[in-house]
Scaffold this motif. Structure first.
Motif, short mmCIF file in Angstrom:
data_model
loop_
_atom_site.label_atom_id
_atom_site.label_comp_id
_atom_site.label_asym_id
_atom_site.label_seq_id
_atom_site.Cartn_x
_atom_site.Cartn_y
_atom_site.Cartn_z
N TYR A 116 22.10 37.05 78.65
CA TYR A 116 21.68 38.13 77.76
C TYR A 116 21.76 39.44 78.53
N LYS A 117 21.87 40.52 77.76
CA LYS A 117 21.85 41.83 78.40
C LYS A 117 20.58 42.59 78.08
N ILE A 118 20.01 43.21 79.09
CA ILE A 118 18.92 44.17 78.89
C ILE A 118 19.45 45.47 79.49
N ALA A 119 19.71 46.45 78.64
CA ALA A 119 20.42 47.67 79.05
C ALA A 119 21.70 47.26 79.79
N GLN A 120 21.81 47.59 81.10
CA GLN A 120 23.06 47.28 81.81
C GLN A 120 22.94 46.04 82.69
N GLN A 121 21.89 45.28 82.50
CA GLN A 121 21.67 44.14 83.39
C GLN A 121 21.92 42.84 82.64
N ARG A 122 22.85 42.03 83.15
CA ARG A 122 23.08 40.73 82.52
C ARG A 122 22.31 39.66 83.29
N ILE A 123 21.55 38.89 82.53
CA ILE A 123 20.65 37.88 83.09
C ILE A 123 21.00 36.53 82.48
N VAL A 124 21.04 35.49 83.33
CA VAL A 124 21.17 34.14 82.76
C VAL A 124 19.78 33.54 82.70
N VAL A 125 19.44 32.95 81.56
CA VAL A 125 18.20 32.17 81.49
C VAL A 125 18.59 30.72 81.20
N PHE A 126 17.89 29.81 81.83
CA PHE A 126 18.18 28.39 81.58
C PHE A 126 16.89 27.60 81.62
N ARG A 127 16.90 26.51 80.84
CA ARG A 127 15.72 25.65 80.79
C ARG A 127 16.08 24.34 81.50
N THR A 128 15.37 24.07 82.58
CA THR A 128 15.71 22.91 83.41
C THR A 128 15.28 21.62 82.71
N GLU A 129 15.70 20.52 83.31
CA GLU A 129 15.36 19.24 82.70
C GLU A 129 13.87 18.97 82.76
N LYS A 130 13.15 19.65 83.68
CA LYS A 130 11.68 19.51 83.70
C LYS A 130 11.02 20.59 82.83
N ASN A 131 11.81 21.25 82.00
CA ASN A 131 11.30 22.23 81.04
C ASN A 131 10.78 23.51 81.68
N ASN A 132 11.34 23.89 82.82
CA ASN A 132 11.00 25.19 83.42
C ASN A 132 12.06 26.21 83.00
N VAL A 133 11.59 27.38 82.56
CA VAL A 133 12.55 28.43 82.19
C VAL A 133 12.78 29.34 83.39
N MET A 134 14.03 29.50 83.79
CA MET A 134 14.38 30.28 84.97
C MET A 134 15.29 31.44 84.58
N ALA A 135 15.23 32.52 85.33
CA ALA A 135 16.10 33.68 85.05
C ALA A 135 16.70 34.18 86.36
N LEU A 136 17.99 34.39 86.34
CA LEU A 136 18.71 34.88 87.53
C LEU A 136 19.67 35.99 87.10
#
Ligand code: FES
Ligand SMILES: [Fe+2]
Length: 363
Positions: free
Chosen positions: A58-78
């Motif tokens: 997803y983009k927030i202004a000029q920053q593209r971020i990947v979010v993913f939900r792990t198999e243990k149901n943790n949401v991570m953003a990089l």
């Protein structure tokens, strides 16, 4: 004054960059400045849009971020671009607690560290520094929120009066402001506009309190005048006292509590709460996600009570929004001519200008 043609007006939200020679514009450090992004929480997507094992960028202004939900149901953003050759990790797949890049299958943990390169049996120390930045995430109000710096100093706020409560929320929708989100936030503490836009000449006294965690709150109290039908009706149903609170956090969140200590026909009633989570766009205008918030209530009676509060909040918001929205298209938001009556606005601008900037800023 209602203009039924409002929807046909030119709305591009670019007025900040127009008429710069003939009508110089005050550029603020932070307020209404689309080149900087404050350190705060941004609503990236509804929780249901990211199932276990899914990744999206997803983009927030000029920053593209990947979010993913792990198999243990943790949401991570990089940060979204793969440190190898820059593929978008949003096109990758989740493997256990890691995100695997689509292109050459390098794997990164939720902390951004490189965990695996398939064509190398072992990673030597030259790969120690290969990592992506990771950002704090939260799941609140049925949404995934990402913080714009590696450490967050405040939470996704609860409205005034609900800080110690469990809350329940209804996500209404996303709207495009055609303005920077600070312009919309400022409207909440623009004391003159009640008379000029909403036809309610309430003389508000206000008090501003700053909190250590980067939030600040306006508490506004006034008497509802009986000069017109609207005022008379409000007096009859609600009494003469009006109080509302506006809470701001991180330059990206605003929660308004309408009807603090309100009574209807003499009986105390719960206030109505709306939270706006702002989502700046690359073009410089912002989208905003709107949430109705109530105290969490269980059982059928509790659910009916909350549904009724949501309905009343919707009704109130539709009334106010239809009037407020007329002011925004092509609004420049000049701050050269603030007068005494704009004191509250001036205070808001001053506080926003002191916000901490995130590394997602251009400057
Ligand atoms: S670009 Fe991601 S592994 Fe090569
Ligand atoms: Fe308004």
């Amino acid at each position: 004054m209602k203009n039924i043609k409002a929807k046909y007006r030119n709305k591009d939200g670019l007025s900040r960059t127009e008429n710069l020679r003939s009508q110089p514009h005050t550029k603020h450090r932070v307020f209404n400045n689309a080149q900087v992004l404050t350190r705060g929480w941004y609503p990236i997507c509804p929780t249901k849009d990211l199932a276990v094992g899914q990744a999206r960028s997803y983009k927030i202004a000029q920053q593209r971020i990947v979010v993913f939900r792990t198999e243990k149901n943790n949401v991570m953003a990089l940060d979204a671009f793969c440190p190898h050759l820059g593929a978008d990790l949003g096109n990758g797949r989740v493997v256990g607690e890691n995100i695997q890049c689509y292109f050459h299958r390098w794997e990164f943990g939720g902390d951004g560290n490189l965990e695996k390169i398939p064509c190398m049996a072992k990673l030597n120390s030259s790969f120690d520094k290969v990592k992506n930045r990771s950002y704090p995430t939260k799941e609140e109000y049925g949404h995934i929120w990402v913080h714009s710096s590696e450490v967050s100093d405040h939470s996704v706020i609860k409205p005034s009066g609900l800080e110690q409560e469990d809350v329940s929320a209804l996500y209404l929708k996303e709207v495009t402001l055609f303005a920077h989100h600070h312009v919309m936030m400022a409207n909440g503490v623009d004391l003159q506009h009640f008379a000029t836009v909403h036809d309610l000449d309430i003389k508000f006294d206000y008090d501003v309190a700053e909190d250590v965690d980067g939030t600040f709150i306006w508490k506004l109290k006034g008497k509802i005048p009986k000069e017109n039908v609207k005022g008379k009706l409000a007096n009859w149903i609600l009494g003469e006292d009006a109080e509302y609170h506006v809470k701001f956090a991180g330059g990206s969140l605003v929660a308004i509590t309408y009807g603090v200590n309100a009574k209807v026909f003499g009986r105390p009633v719960p206030p109505l709460n709306v939270l706006w989570g702002c989502l700046p766009q690359e073009s410089g205008i912002s989208k905003v996600r709107i949430f109705f918030v109530t105290k969490a209530r269980s059982g059928i009676i509790g659910k009916i009570k909350n549904a009724s509060l949501h309905f009343l909040t919707f009704f109130l918001l539709m009334m106010l929004k239809d009037e407020d929205i007329e002011a925004f298209p092509n609004m420049r938001f000049n701050t050269h001519r603030l007068i005494n009556a704009d004191q509250s606005l001036g205070r808001f601008i001053q506080l926003i200008n002191q916000s901490e900037l995130s590394d997602w800023s251009e400057t």
